[in-house]
Motif scaffolding. Structure first.
Motif, PDB file in Angstrom:
ATOM      1  N   THR A  42     -65.481 -47.945  40.081  1.00  0.00           N
ATOM      2  CA  THR A  42     -65.456 -47.622  41.510  1.00  0.00           C
ATOM      3  C   THR A  42     -65.034 -48.762  42.218  1.00  0.00           C
ATOM      4  O   THR A  42     -64.458 -48.257  43.462  1.00  0.00           O
ATOM      5  N   GLU A  43     -65.303 -50.016  41.869  1.00  0.00           N
ATOM      6  CA  GLU A  43     -64.879 -51.043  42.544  1.00  0.00           C
ATOM      7  C   GLU A  43     -63.400 -51.083  42.609  1.00  0.00           C
ATOM      8  O   GLU A  43     -62.683 -51.605  43.768  1.00  0.00           O
ATOM      9  N   GLU A  44     -62.614 -50.834  41.674  1.00  0.00           N
ATOM     10  CA  GLU A  44     -61.385 -50.801  41.553  1.00  0.00           C
ATOM     11  C   GLU A  44     -60.627 -49.725  42.454  1.00  0.00           C
ATOM     12  O   GLU A  44     -59.734 -49.993  43.195  1.00  0.00           O
ATOM     13  N   ILE A  45     -61.323 -48.683  42.549  1.00  0.00           N
ATOM     14  CA  ILE A  45     -60.584 -47.701  43.399  1.00  0.00           C
ATOM     15  C   ILE A  45     -60.966 -48.152  44.942  1.00  0.00           C
ATOM     16  O   ILE A  45     -60.130 -47.835  45.577  1.00  0.00           O
ATOM     17  N   LEU A  46     -61.996 -48.500  45.305  1.00  0.00           N
ATOM     18  CA  LEU A  46     -62.517 -49.046  46.564  1.00  0.00           C
ATOM     19  C   LEU A  46     -61.529 -50.285  46.897  1.00  0.00           C
ATOM     20  O   LEU A  46     -61.145 -50.284  48.195  1.00  0.00           O
ATOM     21  N   GLU A  47     -61.215 -51.093  46.096  1.00  0.00           N
ATOM     22  CA  GLU A  47     -60.589 -52.296  46.618  1.00  0.00           C
ATOM     23  C   GLU A  47     -59.120 -51.819  46.546  1.00  0.00           C
ATOM     24  O   GLU A  47     -58.569 -52.462  47.416  1.00  0.00           O
TER      25      GLU A  47
ATOM     26  N   LEU B 287     -61.393 -40.170  49.047  1.00  0.00           N
ATOM     27  CA  LEU B 287     -61.240 -41.037  47.680  1.00  0.00           C
ATOM     28  C   LEU B 287     -61.871 -40.448  46.482  1.00  0.00           C
ATOM     29  O   LEU B 287     -61.481 -40.832  45.434  1.00  0.00           O
ATOM     30  N   LEU B 288     -62.631 -39.143  46.412  1.00  0.00           N
ATOM     31  CA  LEU B 288     -63.144 -38.695  45.177  1.00  0.00           C
ATOM     32  C   LEU B 288     -61.969 -38.313  44.267  1.00  0.00           C
ATOM     33  O   LEU B 288     -62.191 -38.413  43.046  1.00  0.00           O
ATOM     34  N   ALA B 289     -60.807 -37.727  44.724  1.00  0.00           N
ATOM     35  CA  ALA B 289     -59.868 -37.283  43.983  1.00  0.00           C
ATOM     36  C   ALA B 289     -59.098 -38.525  43.154  1.00  0.00           C
ATOM     37  O   ALA B 289     -58.664 -38.327  41.955  1.00  0.00           O
TER      38      ALA B 289
END
Length: 488
Positions: free
Chosen positions: A98-103, A59-61
């Motif tokens: 961060t929430e956008e990426i995780l969702e 996910l970091l990328a």
């Protein structure tokens, strides 16, 4: 339909836990009271260990180019460049990003986030829980084997479960605001001024975040009554700079209230993130520790849902993560006093500035803030890596010559046994756990800070911590059975 787990709260911690459970093969749903993400961002970055955790899942990328920041302890700078390990944190990533990426990740995994569903309570049954909620169509219920409260400091799940939340009440208040066109001088780790402390740093795209601590300011619990004029007046009074003409994106207030849940698990109920620990923001630790909580629990809870969890595995969430929370409470309280107390604290600050010139002191304090000093009791002793995380940046050449990193081997959230040419017997033994543990054979790429210390073989848990290592790390069978159950 009875699900494996219901997660209450769609902040970064709840979303991360949902992804971990799904990777572990568990059926999971997320319930959140808001109809849409708030777009607000109390947190604006994460620690080194949180960055590593995201890296371990690929996910970091997705965060793109990030700004790696130096660190401090209560305003006392620590020169991370002098330390062997990489403690640099990520700065300038607002929580909503961060929430956008995780969702987005959860959407790819097929996890449903139920927005506008406010959980009001739950009741336990013989083999699960029944969660009550108020949704767009009125009241409803949903069944699951487990419920996890990721619903913040005022957690409904924690209160319904009757779990105590002891700690220290607020003694200080602080203001926070995100501004456009402020033209403010940057003060990235804060600056002592007469009567308090002020901080200012660029958040993103010309948005500046300011933080104000006025020693005369009492804890401001009712944020709805806070106006930008109050914040701007306080800034001008303390710095002589006017912000009144800036465009306001967001304002908030917070305190140094510090509390920790007495239990992280109670039967079929778990608490993660701010539902378990709240404190004064210091070094981006709050969300970061919550994300690590989620990654510690996720694979264990998935194992229980899937029926292969060894006895006592779920209890290690409490035994491993509660002490980390205690350390978090201690270091943030210490930093608050060091950072925000007036001139009478200057002699101690001066002593701290001298102490952090010692590599051992700097490493100790940096490890607390970065999260790299966490070591779990894995039931064996003898090898220096046992219980620690294996750096995700450590490089390995696979048997076919393909280069890889530890982080890439952990993307699937399974256990990983890494063997070298001298550990064929270990690889053969682990075949009995092939449905839960990947066996990888290769050779270590020499590294300056790891020369001569590479294990002949190492067993990693899905969270990246070392469960067994050869030589002198105990019996591999014992470690496999302790963390991955009986042979399949």
């Amino acid at each position: 339909m009875t699900q494996g787990a219901i997660i209450v709260g769609a902040g970064p911690v709840g979303l991360m836990l949902a992804g971990e459970l799904k990777l572990g093969g568990a059926d999971v749903a997320v319930y959140d009271r808001l109809p849409a993400p708030s777009g607000e961002s109390r947190g604006v970055g994460f620690t080194r260990r949180a960055a590593e955790v995201f890296d371990q899942r690929g996910l970091l990328a997705r965060f793109g180019d990030v700004e790696w920041a130096q660190g401090h302890f209560g305003g006392v700078r620590i020169d991370f460049s002098k330390l062997d390990d990489n403690h640099f944190s990520v700065r300038g990533v607002p929580q909503f990003r961060t929430e956008e990426i995780l969702e987005g990740w959860l959407a790819e995994l097929g996890v449903k986030v139920h927005r506008n569903h406010e959980v009001t309570g739950f009741r336990e049954t013989e083999d699960g829980v029944v969660v009550s909620f108020e949704g767009p169509d009125g009241p409803g219920e949903a069944e699951a084997q487990y419920v996890v409260g990721c619903d913040g400091a005022r957690s409904v799940v924690r209160k319904t479960a009757g779990i105590d939340f002891p700690g220290w009440d607020a003694t200080r208040g602080m203001y926070m605001a995100d501004l456009v066109g402020a033209g403010v001088r940057q003060r990235p780790i804060g600056e002592q001024v007469p009567g308090g402390m002020v901080m200012a740093f660029n958040l993103e795209n010309g948005v500046d975040r300011i933080v104000i601590h006025d020693e005369k300011l009492r804890p401001h619990e009712d944020k709805s009554q806070l106006t930008f004029e109050v914040v701007a007046d306080a800034w001008e009074r303390m710095t002589g700079e006017s912000l009144h003409g800036a465009e306001v994106r967001w304002i908030s207030a917070f305190t140094d209230t510090t509390r920790q849940a007495s239990e992280y698990r109670k039967g079929r109920v778990f608490l993660v993130g701010d539902a378990t620990h709240i404190h004064m923001p210091a070094g981006a630790q709050g969300m970061s520790v919550g994300v690590q909580d989620a990654v510690n629990l996720g694979w264990k809870l998935a194992a229980a849902i899937n029926g292969w969890a060894p006895e006592g595995l779920l209890d290690t969430f409490q035994s491993e993560r509660h002490p980390v929370g205690e350390q978090l409470m201690r270091n943030t309280r210490a930093q608050t006093r060091l950072y925000l107390t007036g001139d009478e604290m200057e002699p101690l600050r001066a002593v701290m500035r001298e102490l952090v010139e010692s590599p051992d002191v700097a490493r100790h304090l940096a490890g607390q803030v970065s999260g790299l000093d966490v070591r779990y009791d894995v039931g064996a002793t003898g090898h220096p890596l046992l219980g620690l995380r294996l750096s995700p940046d450590r490089e390995l050449n696979l048997a076919d010559g393909t280069p890889t990193r530890i982080a890439e081997l952990l993307h699937s959230a399974r256990g990983v046994l890494i063997t070298t040419g001298d550990s064929r017997e270990a690889a053969e033994l682990a075949e009995g756990w092939a449905d839960r543990v990947d066996v990888v054979t290769g050779t270590w790429v020499p590294a300056d800070n790891a020369a001569g210390d590479d294990p002949e073989a190492v067993l990693l848990r899905p969270d990246g911590h070392v469960a067994w290592a050869s030589p002198d790390g105990g019996k591999l069978r014992d470690a496999l059975e302790r963390w991955f159950g009986t042979e399949g």
